[in-house]
Every structure is written in C-alpha cells, then in structure tokens.
Enzyme design. Structure first.
Site, PDB file in Angstrom:
ATOM      1  N   ASP A  73       0.657  -1.156  -0.268  1.00 17.79           N
ATOM      2  CA  ASP A  73      -0.231  -0.168   0.176  1.00 17.79           C
ATOM      3  C   ASP A  73       0.782   1.682  -0.445  1.00 17.79           C
ATOM      4  O   ASP A  73       2.188   1.308   0.468  1.00 17.79           O
ATOM      5  CB  ASP A  73      -0.993  -0.011   0.574  1.00 17.79           C
ATOM      6  N   GLU A 142      -7.784  -2.441  14.198  1.00 19.40           N
ATOM      7  CA  GLU A 142      -9.305  -3.217  13.819  1.00 19.40           C
ATOM      8  C   GLU A 142      -9.744  -4.555  12.688  1.00 19.40           C
ATOM      9  O   GLU A 142     -10.784  -4.888  12.303  1.00 19.40           O
ATOM     10  CB  GLU A 142     -10.025  -1.851  12.794  1.00 19.40           C
ATOM     11  N   HIS A 144      -7.557  -4.612   9.886  1.00 19.05           N
ATOM     12  CA  HIS A 144      -7.200  -4.588   8.270  1.00 19.05           C
ATOM     13  C   HIS A 144      -5.508  -4.930   8.060  1.00 19.05           C
ATOM     14  O   HIS A 144      -5.283  -5.240   8.842  1.00 19.05           O
ATOM     15  CB  HIS A 144      -6.704  -3.042   8.520  1.00 19.05           C
ATOM     16  N   GLU A 149      -9.260  -2.134   4.917  1.00 24.06           N
ATOM     17  CA  GLU A 149     -10.072  -1.194   6.534  1.00 24.06           C
ATOM     18  C   GLU A 149     -11.245  -2.381   6.526  1.00 24.06           C
ATOM     19  O   GLU A 149     -11.837  -3.076   5.513  1.00 24.06           O
ATOM     20  CB  GLU A 149     -10.518   0.162   6.036  1.00 24.06           C
TER      21      GLU A 149
HETATM   22  C1  GLP Z   1      -0.480   0.212   8.372  1.00 24.59           C
HETATM   23  C2  GLP Z   1      -0.489  -0.766   7.135  1.00 24.59           C
HETATM   24  C3  GLP Z   1      -0.543  -1.509   7.687  1.00 24.59           C
HETATM   25  C4  GLP Z   1      -0.141  -2.198   9.116  1.00 24.59           C
HETATM   26  C5  GLP Z   1      -0.936  -1.540  10.479  1.00 24.59           C
HETATM   27  C6  GLP Z   1      -0.186  -1.795  11.129  1.00 24.59           C
HETATM   28  O1  GLP Z   1      -1.780   0.780   8.623  1.00 24.59           O
HETATM   29  N1  GLP Z   1      -0.879   0.890   6.634  1.00 24.59           N
HETATM   30  O2  GLP Z   1      -0.376  -2.233   6.701  1.00 24.59           O
HETATM   31  O3  GLP Z   1      -0.243  -3.629   9.264  1.00 24.59           O
HETATM   32  O4  GLP Z   1      -0.297  -0.166   9.779  1.00 24.59           O
HETATM   33  O5  GLP Z   1       0.964  -1.571  11.407  1.00 24.59           O
HETATM   34  P1  GLP Z   1       2.351  -1.427  13.363  1.00 24.59           P
HETATM   35  O6  GLP Z   1       2.808  -2.849  11.893  1.00 24.59           O
HETATM   36  O7  GLP Z   1       2.886  -0.258  12.447  1.00 24.59           O
HETATM   37  O8  GLP Z   1       0.749  -1.821  14.311  1.00 24.59           O
END
Ligand code: GLP
Length: 252
Positions: A73, A142, A144, A149
């Site tokens: 992403d 949540e 995702h 989402e």
């Molecule tokens: C973001 C990214 C996701 C990621 C998520 C969790 O929103 N787009 O790909 O998995 O955050 O992030 P973290 O690993 O910092 O908890």
C-alpha cells in the site's frame, strides 16, 4: 487455515521470519527468468524482519538480486521523498541496504493522477509476475490487512480506499501526532490480491495492542467487518505472534 507461531519476544519472531524467508529464497534458486516474488508491508511490525534480512544479505547468506517485490500500500498525496511515504520507509529501512535491483521494486504511486489506472496496472503486474511465493503483512488494530479497512470484501482488488478514523488516529504518531497531516486515503492491494495470488502468507502481530485483533482473527466469524478473518480461507497462513499479542488466545 491459520497456523499460529508464538515467540517469547517480537525480536525472536522477527528473526525466525527473516530466516524463513531467506531459506525459501535460497531453496527456490531464483534467476533472471525465474524470480522469487515477495509481497511486503510497512509499519513497525516488520522492522525487525527487515533488519535481520539486511544482516543476512550482508553476510551473503541470501541475495535479493533475483527477488521481485510488491508493496501492499501507499498513502495518496505523498511524494516518494516524503518521510512518511511508504516509498521512503521501504528504501530507508530495507531496499537501500540490500542487493535488490531497483527495477524489481514495485510500490503503488500515491501521486498518480489516474488512481484507478494505477491500481489496474498494479494488478496486471502482479498477474504477470505472480504468484507470490510469500506475502508478508502486518495487521491493524481493527483487523485491516494492508489498508483493507473494515468493510473490505473478500473479492477486493487493488484500489483507492478512504482510511478509517481509527487508522488515521493510529498512524498520526508518525505525523507528529497531528491528525490533520495524515492522508485521508490510500492505494492498497485488495484481500483477493493477497489471498488469491499467494502460495504462502505470513502475518506479523506483536505487542499487547494487537492481542484483541489476534483473538478476533482466529475466533470471530469470517466477515468483512474484520477483514483479517478472511485469512482463515487461505490454505497456508502463519500468524507470527509474541507473548503479549497472544495473551487472549491463552485465556480462551
Ligand atoms: C498501517 C499499514 C498496514 C500495517 C498497519 C499496522 O495502517 N497500512 O499495512 O499492517 O498499519 O502497523 P504496525 O505494524 O505499525 O502496527
């Protein structure tokens, strides 16, 4: 089916995943005409894996010369040089330190004027190179996966998505805690892009803040409300957790 692989600490889990990926690349014996295709995430969860993969690459225990990567992403509206862009993250945390060829790196362009076309082209590139030997991902609180989402369908493909308020709030920590600076939309691969094109999926979830979503992913009904539950429909998914994120699994 999801296999849960629990480690005492996030560091031990990250070391395991990095070595696992390196072994898979070596076993595959990729070459110019047969590259190893790897899906990659950003976020704090994969940082330990990237550090270890850099170490293994420096020790010549694995090479990325014939590895083709696709990131999950990117925020809309951030230029690749913006410090909060996922382009910048990937280059500073990983790509700049290993022997990957720049032309083998794929990341969605959040500045694209025609976002629908950008997403359709990404799907085409994935179809051309696929399947992913491994798709590594993180998980949002949540549920995702990438930026899919709550409400994202099982059949979703690469597309633009409006970020949930909870995601904007969670990610504001990277934008000086200023919610107004967090982009409101992003380009993301879909649930189908990941599940229908990957031989194997590895999801990292570390720390107490992920305990609830880890438990939901394993135990809740499979439903777009919590997109990570769709992972259970894939035959080869490993959820890599540490003691804190696995807490609620033990209470069941
Ligand atoms: C973001 C990214 C996701 C990621 C998520 C969790 O929103 N787009 O790909 O998995 O955050 O992030 P973290 O690993 O910092 O908890």
């Amino acid at each position: 089916m999801i296999k849960v692989n629990e480690f005492f600490t996030a560091e031990l889990g990250s070391d395991y995943v990095a070595k696992f990926i390196a072994n898979k690349i070596n076993e595959f014996q990729p070459n110019e005409t047969k590259p190893f295709v790897l899906g990659l995430p950003t976020g704090s969860s994969p940082e330990g894996v990237y550090r270890k993969l850099i170490e293994l690459n420096n020790l010549k225990k694995v090479s990325f010369q014939h590895v083709v990567t696709f990131n999950m992403d990117e925020y809309c509206g951030l230029s690749p040089s913006d410090e909060q862009s996922y382009h910048h993250f990937m280059h500073t945390k990983f790509f700049d330190h290993v022997d990957i060829k720049p032309e083998n790196i794929h990341i969605l362009n959040g500045l694209s004027k025609n976002r629908a076309e950008e997403c359709a082209n990404y799907e085409k590139m994935i179809a051309k190179y696929g399947p992913f030997q491994i798709f590594m991902g993180g998980i949002g609180k949540e549920g995702h996966i990438a930026f899919n989402e709550s409400g994202s369908s099982r059949n979703s493909k690469t597309r633009e998505i409006q970020l949930a308020q909870s995601t904007i709030e969670a990610n504001s920590r990277f934008f000086n805690n200023d919610i107004s600076k967090v982009p409101k939309s992003a380009l993301t691969v879909g649930i189908s892009t990941i599940l229908d094109n990957s031989k194997e999926v590895i999801i990292l979830a570390f720390g107490t803040s992920k305990a609830d979503v880890v438990s939901k992913t394993i135990n809740d009904n499979i439903d777009s409300k919590t997109p990570s539950t769709f992972l259970r429909e894939h035959p080869n998914v490993t959820l890599v957790v540490d003691k804190s994120s696995a807490l609620l699994l033990h209470k069941k």
